[in-house]
Scaffold this motif. Structure first.
Motif, PDB file in Angstrom:
ATOM      1  N   LEU A  92       0.838  -1.202   0.000  1.00 52.50           N
ATOM      2  CA  LEU A  92       0.000   0.000   0.000  1.00 52.50           C
ATOM      3  C   LEU A  92       0.870   1.249   0.000  1.00 52.50           C
ATOM      4  O   LEU A  92       0.608   2.202  -0.745  1.00 52.50           O
ATOM      5  CB  LEU A  92      -0.950   0.009   1.196  1.00 52.50           C
ATOM      6  CG  LEU A  92      -1.811   1.272   1.350  1.00 52.50           C
ATOM      7  CD1 LEU A  92      -2.645   1.536   0.101  1.00 52.50           C
ATOM      8  CD2 LEU A  92      -2.700   1.158   2.583  1.00 52.50           C
ATOM      9  N   LEU A  93       1.908   1.266   0.800  1.00 53.98           N
ATOM     10  CA  LEU A  93       2.814   2.413   0.820  1.00 53.98           C
ATOM     11  C   LEU A  93       3.452   2.612  -0.556  1.00 53.98           C
ATOM     12  O   LEU A  93       3.490   3.736  -1.081  1.00 53.98           O
ATOM     13  CB  LEU A  93       3.896   2.230   1.893  1.00 53.98           C
ATOM     14  CG  LEU A  93       4.958   3.329   1.965  1.00 53.98           C
ATOM     15  CD1 LEU A  93       4.326   4.680   2.296  1.00 53.98           C
ATOM     16  CD2 LEU A  93       6.038   2.966   2.963  1.00 53.98           C
ATOM     17  N   LEU A  94       3.942   1.540  -1.149  1.00 55.51           N
ATOM     18  CA  LEU A  94       4.561   1.629  -2.476  1.00 55.51           C
ATOM     19  C   LEU A  94       3.548   2.078  -3.532  1.00 55.51           C
ATOM     20  O   LEU A  94       3.870   2.898  -4.405  1.00 55.51           O
ATOM     21  CB  LEU A  94       5.190   0.295  -2.866  1.00 55.51           C
ATOM     22  CG  LEU A  94       6.370  -0.175  -2.011  1.00 55.51           C
ATOM     23  CD1 LEU A  94       6.803  -1.580  -2.413  1.00 55.51           C
ATOM     24  CD2 LEU A  94       7.531   0.806  -2.106  1.00 55.51           C
ATOM     25  N   ALA A  95       2.327   1.558  -3.453  1.00 58.36           N
ATOM     26  CA  ALA A  95       1.278   1.947  -4.404  1.00 58.36           C
ATOM     27  C   ALA A  95       0.936   3.425  -4.252  1.00 58.36           C
ATOM     28  O   ALA A  95       0.748   4.135  -5.250  1.00 58.36           O
ATOM     29  CB  ALA A  95       0.034   1.084  -4.192  1.00 58.36           C
ATOM     30  N   TRP A  96       0.875   3.881  -3.029  1.00 55.96           N
ATOM     31  CA  TRP A  96       0.582   5.295  -2.777  1.00 55.96           C
ATOM     32  C   TRP A  96       1.682   6.186  -3.351  1.00 55.96           C
ATOM     33  O   TRP A  96       1.402   7.180  -4.019  1.00 55.96           O
ATOM     34  CB  TRP A  96       0.408   5.511  -1.275  1.00 55.96           C
ATOM     35  CG  TRP A  96       0.117   6.933  -0.908  1.00 55.96           C
ATOM     36  CD1 TRP A  96      -1.022   7.636  -1.172  1.00 55.96           C
ATOM     37  CD2 TRP A  96       0.993   7.815  -0.210  1.00 55.96           C
ATOM     38  NE1 TRP A  96      -0.914   8.909  -0.679  1.00 55.96           N
ATOM     39  CE2 TRP A  96       0.324   9.044  -0.075  1.00 55.96           C
ATOM     40  CE3 TRP A  96       2.268   7.689   0.324  1.00 55.96           C
ATOM     41  CZ2 TRP A  96       0.883  10.134   0.555  1.00 55.96           C
ATOM     42  CZ3 TRP A  96       2.827   8.766   0.958  1.00 55.96           C
ATOM     43  CH2 TRP A  96       2.140   9.978   1.067  1.00 55.96           C
ATOM     44  N   LEU A  97       2.929   5.802  -3.126  1.00 57.02           N
ATOM     45  CA  LEU A  97       4.053   6.579  -3.652  1.00 57.02           C
ATOM     46  C   LEU A  97       4.076   6.579  -5.182  1.00 57.02           C
ATOM     47  O   LEU A  97       4.499   7.558  -5.796  1.00 57.02           O
ATOM     48  CB  LEU A  97       5.376   6.041  -3.100  1.00 57.02           C
ATOM     49  CG  LEU A  97       5.601   6.235  -1.601  1.00 57.02           C
ATOM     50  CD1 LEU A  97       6.840   5.481  -1.132  1.00 57.02           C
ATOM     51  CD2 LEU A  97       5.692   7.721  -1.260  1.00 57.02           C
ATOM     52  N   ALA A  98       3.614   5.487  -5.787  1.00 60.99           N
ATOM     53  CA  ALA A  98       3.622   5.363  -7.255  1.00 60.99           C
ATOM     54  C   ALA A  98       2.327   5.860  -7.903  1.00 60.99           C
ATOM     55  O   ALA A  98       2.208   5.848  -9.127  1.00 60.99           O
ATOM     56  CB  ALA A  98       3.863   3.910  -7.640  1.00 60.99           C
ATOM     57  N   GLY A  99       1.363   6.277  -7.096  1.00 64.19           N
ATOM     58  CA  GLY A  99       0.091   6.741  -7.642  1.00 64.19           C
ATOM     59  C   GLY A  99      -0.785   5.601  -8.141  1.00 64.19           C
ATOM     60  O   GLY A  99      -1.583   5.781  -9.064  1.00 64.19           O
ATOM     61  N   LEU A 100      -0.640   4.429  -7.530  1.00 61.60           N
ATOM     62  CA  LEU A 100      -1.378   3.244  -7.967  1.00 61.60           C
ATOM     63  C   LEU A 100      -2.274   2.668  -6.862  1.00 61.60           C
ATOM     64  O   LEU A 100      -2.476   1.457  -6.781  1.00 61.60           O
ATOM     65  CB  LEU A 100      -0.397   2.165  -8.448  1.00 61.60           C
ATOM     66  CG  LEU A 100       0.431   2.523  -9.682  1.00 61.60           C
ATOM     67  CD1 LEU A 100       1.514   1.475  -9.924  1.00 61.60           C
ATOM     68  CD2 LEU A 100      -0.473   2.668 -10.897  1.00 61.60           C
ATOM     69  N   THR A 101      -2.818   3.549  -6.032  1.00 62.41           N
ATOM     70  CA  THR A 101      -3.623   3.038  -4.921  1.00 62.41           C
ATOM     71  C   THR A 101      -4.902   2.357  -5.404  1.00 62.41           C
ATOM     72  O   THR A 101      -5.356   1.392  -4.796  1.00 62.41           O
ATOM     73  CB  THR A 101      -3.975   4.154  -3.913  1.00 62.41           C
ATOM     74  OG1 THR A 101      -4.614   5.218  -4.623  1.00 62.41           O
ATOM     75  CG2 THR A 101      -2.741   4.669  -3.198  1.00 62.41           C
ATOM     76  N   SER A 102      -5.481   2.826  -6.493  1.00 60.13           N
ATOM     77  CA  SER A 102      -6.687   2.166  -7.010  1.00 60.13           C
ATOM     78  C   SER A 102      -6.353   0.778  -7.562  1.00 60.13           C
ATOM     79  O   SER A 102      -7.139  -0.158  -7.404  1.00 60.13           O
ATOM     80  CB  SER A 102      -7.342   3.020  -8.091  1.00 60.13           C
ATOM     81  OG  SER A 102      -7.895   4.196  -7.527  1.00 60.13           O
ATOM     82  N   ALA A 103      -5.195   0.643  -8.206  1.00 63.04           N
ATOM     83  CA  ALA A 103      -4.766  -0.677  -8.684  1.00 63.04           C
ATOM     84  C   ALA A 103      -4.546  -1.607  -7.496  1.00 63.04           C
ATOM     85  O   ALA A 103      -4.958  -2.772  -7.517  1.00 63.04           O
ATOM     86  CB  ALA A 103      -3.493  -0.556  -9.516  1.00 63.04           C
ATOM     87  N   PHE A 104      -3.917  -1.082  -6.444  1.00 64.38           N
ATOM     88  CA  PHE A 104      -3.718  -1.862  -5.221  1.00 64.38           C
ATOM     89  C   PHE A 104      -5.073  -2.306  -4.667  1.00 64.38           C
ATOM     90  O   PHE A 104      -5.258  -3.467  -4.292  1.00 64.38           O
ATOM     91  CB  PHE A 104      -2.953  -1.040  -4.187  1.00 64.38           C
ATOM     92  CG  PHE A 104      -2.915  -1.667  -2.826  1.00 64.38           C
ATOM     93  CD1 PHE A 104      -1.955  -2.612  -2.503  1.00 64.38           C
ATOM     94  CD2 PHE A 104      -3.852  -1.314  -1.856  1.00 64.38           C
ATOM     95  CE1 PHE A 104      -1.931  -3.199  -1.243  1.00 64.38           C
ATOM     96  CE2 PHE A 104      -3.833  -1.893  -0.605  1.00 64.38           C
ATOM     97  CZ  PHE A 104      -2.873  -2.844  -0.296  1.00 64.38           C
TER      98      PHE A 104
END
Length: 178
Positions: A92-104
């Protein structure tokens, strides 16, 4: 093949994912804008991960541990929620940093659907059992000894793509139904 006790866990460790997975998905959708396309891509990614892990890890590297589930489908067997939750926190942290929270969120919602469907398919007395009879038939065939097919639990999509799908209703060579 002898069953293994290596993946046996407590009921708390088994059921905790039913709480933490939706929580992680909700947090992901609350901390950033929601992108439906990303969510669908995440869900599709989950189905491929489910297929690959089941086929190439559970039926190859961790065959003995996974076979325990095939022997006792109601036992508390699997990857502990403590491990999945720790992995999801980092992802989740990595997805948030990459702008991929919806994909997560899509991946985690796919996982939640998978654990829910898998739970129900081994409990004929569950109210939702009657709604997933096609998936149940595919999975029951998968559980038969000697059949290395139907690795997709929540969807047969990748079994079709990789030609590992075996129709539970297809007639066998000797005329019997599978």
């Amino acid at each position: 093949m002898a069953a293994s006790n290596r993946w046996l866990m407590s009921s708390l460790a088994y059921y905790l994912d039913f709480f933490t997975a939706p929580l992680f998905a909700a947090v992901a959708l609350c901390i950033a804008p929601v992108h439906v396309g990303q969510m669908l891509a995440g869900l599709l990614t989950w189905t491929l991960l489910e297929y690959a892990v089941h086929r190439f890890l559970f039926h190859a590297r961790y065959r003995q541990e996974h076979w325990t589930h095939h022997v006792d489908v109601r036992a508390y067997i699997g990857v502990s929620s403590w491990k999945t939750s720790s992995a999801y926190a980092v992802l989740l942290l990595l997805a948030w940093l990459a702008g991929l929270t919806s994909a997560f969120a899509g991946v985690v919602m796919g996982y939640f659907y998978y654990i829910s469907v898998h739970y129900v398919m081994h409990r004929p007395d569950h109210w939702a059992y009657r709604f997933i009879t096609g998936l149940i038939a595919n999975h029951e065939l998968h559980h038969r000894k000697g059949i290395e097919k139907n690795f997709g639990v929540s969807s047969p999509l990748w079994d079709h793509v990789f030609r590992t799908y075996l129709n539970a209703q297809a007639p066998r060579a000797n005329g019997e139904q599978a």
